[in-house]
Design a protein around this motif. Structure first.
Motif, short mmCIF file in Angstrom:
data_model
loop_
_atom_site.label_atom_id
_atom_site.label_comp_id
_atom_site.label_asym_id
_atom_site.label_seq_id
_atom_site.Cartn_x
_atom_site.Cartn_y
_atom_site.Cartn_z
N LYS A 123 0.82 -1.07 -0.06
CA LYS A 123 -0.09 0.02 -0.16
C LYS A 123 0.81 1.52 0.00
O LYS A 123 0.67 2.18 -0.61
CB LYS A 123 -1.06 -0.09 1.29
N LEU A 124 1.99 1.14 0.96
CA LEU A 124 2.87 2.57 0.87
C LEU A 124 3.47 2.59 -0.53
O LEU A 124 3.55 3.91 -0.92
CB LEU A 124 3.86 2.14 1.95
N LEU A 125 3.75 1.86 -1.35
CA LEU A 125 4.41 1.81 -2.44
C LEU A 125 3.46 2.37 -3.51
O LEU A 125 4.15 2.82 -4.54
CB LEU A 125 5.17 0.29 -2.94
N ARG A 126 2.29 2.45 -3.16
CA ARG A 126 1.36 2.86 -4.06
C ARG A 126 1.04 4.41 -3.91
O ARG A 126 0.23 4.96 -4.88
CB ARG A 126 0.13 1.97 -4.17
N LYS A 127 1.56 4.93 -2.64
CA LYS A 127 1.12 6.35 -2.51
C LYS A 127 2.25 7.12 -2.92
O LYS A 127 3.05 7.05 -3.42
CB LYS A 127 1.14 6.40 -0.93
N GLY A 128 1.71 8.55 -2.90
CA GLY A 128 2.66 9.69 -3.08
C GLY A 128 3.36 9.83 -1.75
O GLY A 128 3.63 9.37 -0.92
N ALA A 129 4.11 11.12 -1.79
CA ALA A 129 4.98 11.50 -0.64
C ALA A 129 4.76 12.83 -0.24
O ALA A 129 4.27 13.47 -0.90
CB ALA A 129 6.36 11.19 -1.08
N VAL A 130 4.79 12.90 1.06
CA VAL A 130 4.90 14.42 1.66
C VAL A 130 6.35 14.25 2.25
O VAL A 130 6.61 13.64 3.12
CB VAL A 130 3.68 14.24 2.84
N TYR A 131 6.86 15.43 2.02
CA TYR A 131 8.14 15.90 2.58
C TYR A 131 8.16 17.07 3.52
O TYR A 131 7.29 17.84 3.21
CB TYR A 131 9.24 15.87 1.62
N SER A 132 8.96 17.02 4.60
CA SER A 132 8.96 18.24 5.34
C SER A 132 9.95 19.24 4.71
O SER A 132 10.95 18.88 4.20
CB SER A 132 9.52 17.78 6.73
N ARG A 133 9.34 20.60 5.04
CA ARG A 133 9.71 21.67 4.26
C ARG A 133 11.44 21.94 4.94
O ARG A 133 12.11 22.56 4.18
CB ARG A 133 9.34 23.03 4.53
N THR A 134 11.51 21.57 5.99
CA THR A 134 13.06 21.67 6.55
C THR A 134 13.86 20.67 6.07
O THR A 134 15.06 20.96 5.94
CB THR A 134 12.82 21.22 8.15
N THR A 135 13.42 19.41 5.56
CA THR A 135 14.30 18.48 5.15
C THR A 135 15.15 18.95 3.83
O THR A 135 15.03 19.85 3.02
CB THR A 135 13.71 17.20 4.88
N THR A 136 16.19 18.22 3.60
CA THR A 136 17.08 18.47 2.28
C THR A 136 17.44 17.21 2.00
O THR A 136 16.53 16.02 2.19
CB THR A 136 18.59 18.69 2.94
N TRP A 137 18.39 16.97 0.85
CA TRP A 137 18.38 15.40 0.31
C TRP A 137 19.03 14.46 1.20
O TRP A 137 18.68 13.12 0.93
CB TRP A 137 19.54 15.82 -0.93
N VAL A 138 19.53 14.87 2.40
CA VAL A 138 19.85 13.84 3.36
C VAL A 138 18.71 12.84 3.57
O VAL A 138 18.81 11.58 3.50
CB VAL A 138 20.43 14.56 4.60
N PHE A 139 17.64 13.69 3.94
CA PHE A 139 16.53 12.94 4.51
C PHE A 139 15.87 12.00 3.28
O PHE A 139 15.41 10.65 3.73
CB PHE A 139 15.35 13.92 4.59
N ARG A 140 16.30 12.27 2.11
CA ARG A 140 15.78 11.27 1.09
C ARG A 140 16.70 10.11 0.70
O ARG A 140 16.22 9.13 0.33
CB ARG A 140 15.33 12.12 -0.33
N ALA A 141 17.92 10.47 0.83
CA ALA A 141 19.07 9.57 0.79
C ALA A 141 19.26 8.33 1.68
O ALA A 141 19.36 7.37 1.59
CB ALA A 141 20.41 10.26 0.88
N ALA A 142 18.77 8.73 2.97
CA ALA A 142 18.44 7.92 4.14
C ALA A 142 18.03 6.34 3.90
O ALA A 142 18.57 5.50 4.04
CB ALA A 142 18.40 8.54 5.45
N PRO A 143 16.68 6.43 3.34
CA PRO A 143 16.02 5.12 3.30
C PRO A 143 16.89 4.41 2.16
O PRO A 143 16.94 3.25 2.31
CB PRO A 143 14.50 5.63 2.78
N VAL A 144 17.12 5.20 1.29
CA VAL A 144 17.90 4.25 -0.07
C VAL A 144 19.19 3.76 0.48
O VAL A 144 19.43 2.49 0.43
CB VAL A 144 18.02 5.17 -1.11
#
Lengths: 660, 308, 214
Positions: free
Chosen positions: B49-70
């Protein structure tokens, strides 16, 4: 060898040329940095030749100095230590051209560049000198030049105090070295290294003298007290040179002296392992408790010197117990960590300088959100942090891995050491793991609080990215960290001759552990595969999100209305659980004025972690010395004729004593 | 080449079965509580289900936040390549791979923590602070524990260690191996944020570690984070199961079958522990972890003594 | 037999470490009692095939005294003195455990260096005894209340007893009973002392006894 001499001349004469440009800052900048670059490039030629396997003939000239001779040689051991020296000196010089620009017109930069080049030349001379007199002279120039560089901003009280502590500490170290060299050379009429040999009963004393003397420079606990004072005081490119490479001359000296002392008894290895473990663990703990960025990095130097020393200890134990593989791995890890630490610690100091340059503060708790405004500095700081935590796939891991391998081969399998060696190996493995975990705590704190989140003060809100001259050296260093991280086997091979020198075996009989090379190749494979996987997953995610809604909202505030940047976690609160746990050593002082009444007006909380040894060992010792010496203070009365009288009296007494 | 793909099978097994462990843990807890509980395959449907959804990112975050899960998922998958399964070697094995194993997981933690700090929320900072605190103590415990196993068997790679562990090893050094097992179990609970170290099901941000660090993730990113956490549960659990099953001396397909059964039993044990214990106070967790260090250390010295 | 002996010795070390981490006086006393029982069982398994009657008797006396009587006395002292149940040691639990590990490493090293001429089946006893002695001393030095010091003293005694056991198999029964008697009297006297300290000062914190000096 000609290149080497030319380079030394370049550094010393070029340094003087810098002085001649006083008053013309533009010219100073050009002359100062190009001297460092040309000098470094000249010396890199013989260094690379030696690393590539060539054997150079040494230089031996007569010198009118008693016991002295101008003996220079570049062997593999010298090459391993001079490579990082030259590279860091060159890169930091480029960086310095921009970093010092705000001081132009306010300070005498010609002087600063003069001492910078003097420091570079003396460090090079230290690693190539083959005569005790020459070595000590270079050592002293190195100490004094760095002292003047530390006290660059000498109008500040704290800087003067730091310089003073550094000067005292370094001379205490030199005093031990003086005794050491006199004892080593006492049987011959010369202090040439080639004639050095320790008589059997005396090797232990020589080892201890070298450990204290060189350990002071290298920053072993408890002789490290000058590091956390001097590094924050110095300009950042100087901190990078001092912390990245100058303290390594201490390790070089120790290893060089060890080659004169014959086969080591096990207690030497044990002592080095203990000193290394204590420096490593306490270094990282004190680092964790700091919120001054450069003090934090300085304590991490203590920690990394501890790791290097543990590697040396394992190497020595391998030698004592006749296990060439363990010896090889210990020394290989140690030497590679010398190089790696030079790279990532300089990188961290340079990027710290960039942050300080941009924000004007060294306090981590005042920063925040810098990554958005300083993308390059932030990225390289992150890479440096991952490297210094010893995490794969960067270079810090490769060297720590080799030390781990050394300790693993000493506890298991057919190359197992006797029980004392095994206990030491376990201490090394356990300490490395603990240090690794605490280093992660420390650098997630440093990077996370400084570069991520929101700005905590106006300092942080108005930062700007540094110019190209500052970004370029940092980028080069970061790239080097990645390259060494994925090309481990190559470096191990390169270090072979230097290890042969250190362990005193012939190069062709050296045992080169193929299993370690295989392991490093597999790690490279794994790193490449992992990086590929990261790319693949990023691609998949972007494909998934491409046709969907991606929105940006405020951070989820857990139901609290209007949280402000000041409510973010700070560096102190982040580290508090760990610092509380180890309060036995840290003795953090807390000053807390609690909010009172129903409408509190003000409250404050601050912590300060002073150095344990500085506060409880050296300060009392020096206070006692001062108290004792003030009793004979009456001798210093200021009357010149009486001074001369006492000198004459002393001379007469000596004469009578000698004749009678 | 064919054999290489065969040797990759255990990795695929882990990739497929890891979320099932969560289902088993939940089912065990439900049985204890007298509930029916969610389906065993719930974690799979959550991920889908999560893979089918869109994403909401915090305005504070940077690319580090997106790199971490990967980076986190890539790290834990790379680690699985080093992991042997009862009686079968791992696809990749070399001297010292146990250190690589621990340090690559350290890389995952580094980025999880940094990403938590990227949101600027003090709750996530709190979780990050606790994570680094506890893991700094868990790391020596697992390193010393694995070094003890290396010393007991004389091999320096995970595959070598686990293939060399036999009934005789247990006869020679049984008590010590039991201590290592206990230490590994404590580390397993701590690293996977299970009770008594952390409560994955609490609803108060103040009391969480791992869950609070990933509070701001959504959509595919959250799926990556959750999947990586499930894989981490699998890899650390596999160490315990490998040690525990070693006295049976199985190999081949029977080893694999028994291994899977062992993992499920481990999940049931975790469920039991979670049902019977309360989450310990954060001030007391370090004691538990240093106990693990002490257990590993004692085990090491005993092994050195036994195999002398 | 060695497996049993090893397991017992491992459990013995674990109880010492348990005392290093235990946060409450009650748990601390119970851990001490458990150690007492184990130390009592030790002569039954160390080194010989069938224990003699004399050994069984000493073991029973040991278990009875250290496992039952002492804990009872200590719990009574605890109840009557109304001490705080939470231990608040001078050196925290985490550094304490690190000390324990160092003590363990040091013991094995010392044992290897000293090289006692003993039967190899009892080889593990010596390092375990050293560890226990060192942890006992550490507990005496770093724990705050007089009560916990008594237990540290008991741990120390356990270590010495185990050491003696490894060196000489047959200790004259009178001597063993004498030692036990000594310890008993010591605990008894300390119990009374604690009671009096408590009645006089309302607490048994030893770090405040220094106010008594002239």
């Amino acid at each position: 060898m000609n290149f080497l001499v030319a380079s030394l001349c370049m550094f010393f004469a070029g340094g003087l040329a810098c002085l001649a440009t006083t008053g013309r800052p533009h010219l100073t900048r050009w002359v100062g940095s190009s001297v460092a670059l040309i000098g470094g490039a000249l010396a890199l030629v013989p260094t690379c030749m030696v690393l590539g396997g060539r054997v150079l003939t040494g230089l031996h000239l007569h010198w009118s100095m008693p016991f002295g001779s101008i003996a220079l040689d570049m062997d593999a051991l010298s090459a391993v230590f001079s490579t990082p020296i030259l590279i860091i000196v060159m890169l930091a010089a480029v960086y310095g051209t921009e970093y010092l620009r705000p001081f132009e017109g306010k300070k005498n930069l010609a002087q600063s560049w003069f001492f910078y080049n003097l420091l570079a030349g003396s460090m090079l001379l230290v690693v190539v000198a083959r005569n005790g007199m020459l070595f000590l002279l270079a050592w002293e120039i190195m100490s004094l030049a760095s002292f003047f560089l530390v006290t660059f901003e000498n109008e500040e009280e704290s800087v003067r105090e730091a310089g003073w502590i550094y000067l005292v500490a370094t001379h205490i170290g030199t005093a031990f070295l003086l005794v050491l060299f006199v004892l080593l050379g006492r049987d011959n009429s010369t202090l040439d290294f080639s004639s050095f040999a320790a008589s059997p009963g005396f090797a232990g004393i020589a080892f201890l003298l070298a450990l204290v003397g060189f350990g002071t420079k290298a920053g072993f606990m408890p002789m490290h007290v000058w590091l956390p004072e001097a590094h924050p005081a110095a300009p950042s490119h100087v901190s990078a040179v001092m912390s990245g490479v100058m303290i390594k001359t201490g390790i070089y000296g120790l290893v060089r002296i060890l080659t004169f002392l014959g086969s080591p008894p096990p207690w030497w290895g044990w002592l080095l392992v203990s000193v290394g473990a204590i420096s490593g663990i306490l270094g990282v703990l004190f680092a964790l408790a700091q919120h001054d960025l450069k003090r934090l990095l300085a304590y991490h130097s203590v920690e990394n010197m501890g790791i290097i020393t543990m590697g040396l200890g394992i190497g020595l134990l391998g030698m004592s117990y006749q296990s060439p593989v363990v010896a090889f791995l210990g020394f290989a890890g140690s030497f590679l960590h010398v190089m790696n630490h030079a790279l990532f610690k300089s990188l961290l100091f340079l990027s710290a300088g960039s942050v300080i340059h941009g924000s004007g503060t060294r306090d981590i708790d005042h920063m925040g959100g810098l990554l958005k405004r300083m993308p390059v500095t932030g990225l390289v700081f992150l890479l440096g942090s991952v490297a210094i935590c010893g995490l794969p796939p960067l270079n810090g891991f490769v060297s720590e891995f080799m030390i781990y391998l050394g300790s693993l081969t000493s506890v298991a399998g057919n190359m197992r050491l006797p029980i004392a060696g095994i206990v030491a190996a376990l201490v090394v493995a356990g300490s490395l793991a603990l240090i690794g975990g605490l280093a992660v705590a420390c650098f997630t704190k440093a990077f996370g609080i400084m570069f991520l989140g929101e700005a905590r003060s106006t300092h942080a809100a108005h930062v700007h990215e540094s110019g190209l001259a500052m970004r370029l050296p940092m980028a080069v260093l970061a790239a080097a960290c990645i390259i060494i991280g994925v090309s481990g086997p190559f470096w191990m091979q390169l270090l072979g001759p230097a290890i042969a020198v250190a362990t005193g075996v012939a190069t062709d009989t050296q045992i080169y552990p193929t299993f370690a090379a295989h392991a490093l190749w597999m790690m490279t494979l794994l790193a490449v595969a992992g990086i590929g996987l990261v790319g693949l997953l990023t691609f998949v995610r972007s494909r998934l999100l491409s046709a969907r809604s991606v929105t940006r909202e405020p951070t989820w505030d857990c139901g609290y209305a209007s949280s402000t940047p000041r409510m973010q976690y700070t560096a102190s609160s982040f580290a508090e659980p760990v610092t509380r746990m180890f309060n036995v050593f840290l003795r953090t002082r807390r000053r807390f004025s609690a909010p009172t009444t129903y409408f509190p007006t003000s409250s404050s909380f601050s912590t300060e972690t002073r150095d344990l040894f500085h506060e409880s060992l050296f300060r009392p010792a020096f206070t006692m010395t001062h108290r004792f010496l003030s009793r004979i203070h009456w001798l210093q009365h200021g009357r010149l004729n009486l001074y001369i009288l006492s000198m004459i009296a002393a001379l007469l007494v000596l004469l009578v004593w000698k004749l009678g | 080449m064919n054999t290489f793909f065969v040797s990759l099978l255990p990795v695929l097994l882990g990739l497929v079965l890891a979320p099932l462990l969560l289902g088993v843990i939940h089912r065990t807890k439900a049985v204890f509580a007298g509930r029916h509980g969610s389906p065993l395959l719930q974690a799979y449907s959550d991920l889908a289900k999560l893979l089918r959804k869109g994403a909401v990112y915090s305005r504070t975050t940077t690319w580090v936040f997106r790199a971490a899960p990967v980076i986190g998922l890539a790290s834990v998958v790379s680690v699985m390549v080093l992991l042997p399964i009862t009686g079968n070697s791992a696809p990749l094995s070399f001297v010292g791979d146990l250190i690589v194993f621990i340090y690559v997981l350290g890389l995952m933690r580094f980025f999880t923590v940094v990403a938590a700090l990227d949101t600027g929320s003090s709750f996530e900072g709190m979780g990050a602070s606790r994570e680094v605190h506890f893991s700094a103590l868990a790391e020596p415990a697992i390193v010393v524990g694995l070094v003890a196993l290396a010393s007991a068997t004389g091999f320096l790679s995970l595959s070598g260690i686990f293939s060399a562990m036999s009934p005789t090893t247990w006869v020679v050094a049984g008590p010590a191996l039991a201590l290592v097992l206990a230490a590994l179990f404590i580390v397993f609970l701590a690293e996977n944020s299970r009770i008594p170290i952390d409560d994955p099901n609490t609803h108060l941000e103040l009391t969480m570690i791992h869950e609070v660090m990933i509070l701001d993730y959504s959509g595919p990113d959250l799926a990556l984070v959750l999947y990586a956490a499930a894989l981490k549960l699998w890899v650390l659990g596999a160490l315990i199961v490998n040690v525990a099953l070693s006295p049976l001396g199985l190999n081949g397909i029977r080893g694999v079958g028994l291994f899977v059964a062992g993992m499920l039993v481990l999940a049931v044990i975790v469920g039991c522990v979670e049902s019977m214990m309360a989450r310990s106070s954060f001030l007391k967790v370090p004691r538990l972890l240093v106990t693990a260090i002490a257990l590993s250390g004692i085990a090491f010295m005993l092994i050195v003594r036994f195999t002398a | 037999m060695t497996l049993l002996q090893d397991t017992l010795l491992v459990a013995l070390i674990l109880t010492s470490f348990g005392m290093l981490v235990s946060g409450r006086l009650g748990a601390y006393i119970r851990m001490g009692a458990l150690q007492g029982v184990m130390i009592g069982l030790l002569p039954l398994v160390v080194g010989r095939a069938t224990p003699t009657l004399h050994v069984v008797f000493v073991a029973a006396a040991m278990i009875g005294l250290k496992g039952l009587v002492f804990p009872y006395l200590l719990f009574r002292a605890l109840r009557e003195s109304d001490t705080k149940r939470e231990m608040n040691p001078f050196v925290g639990h985490v550094p304490s455990v690190f000390f324990g590990i160092l003590a363990l490493l040091g013991s094995f090293w010392m044992d290897a260096r000293l090289g006692f001429p003993i039967h190899s089946s009892a080889a593990l006893v010596i390092p375990v005894a050293f560890t226990t002695i060192m942890i006992g001393l550490f507990l005496i030095v770093t724990r705050r209340t007089a009560l916990s010091q008594v237990i540290g003293f008991l741990v120390l005694e356990n270590g010495i007893y185990a050491f003696g056991l490894a060196i000489v198999y047959e200790v004259p029964i009178l001597l063993e009973l004498g030692v036990l008697m000594d310890v008993f009297v010591a605990v008894f006297v300390m119990g009374i002392a604690i009671y009096h300290i408590n009645r006089e000062f309302d607490h048994i914190d030893i770090d405040r006894l220094n106010t008594l000096r002239g």
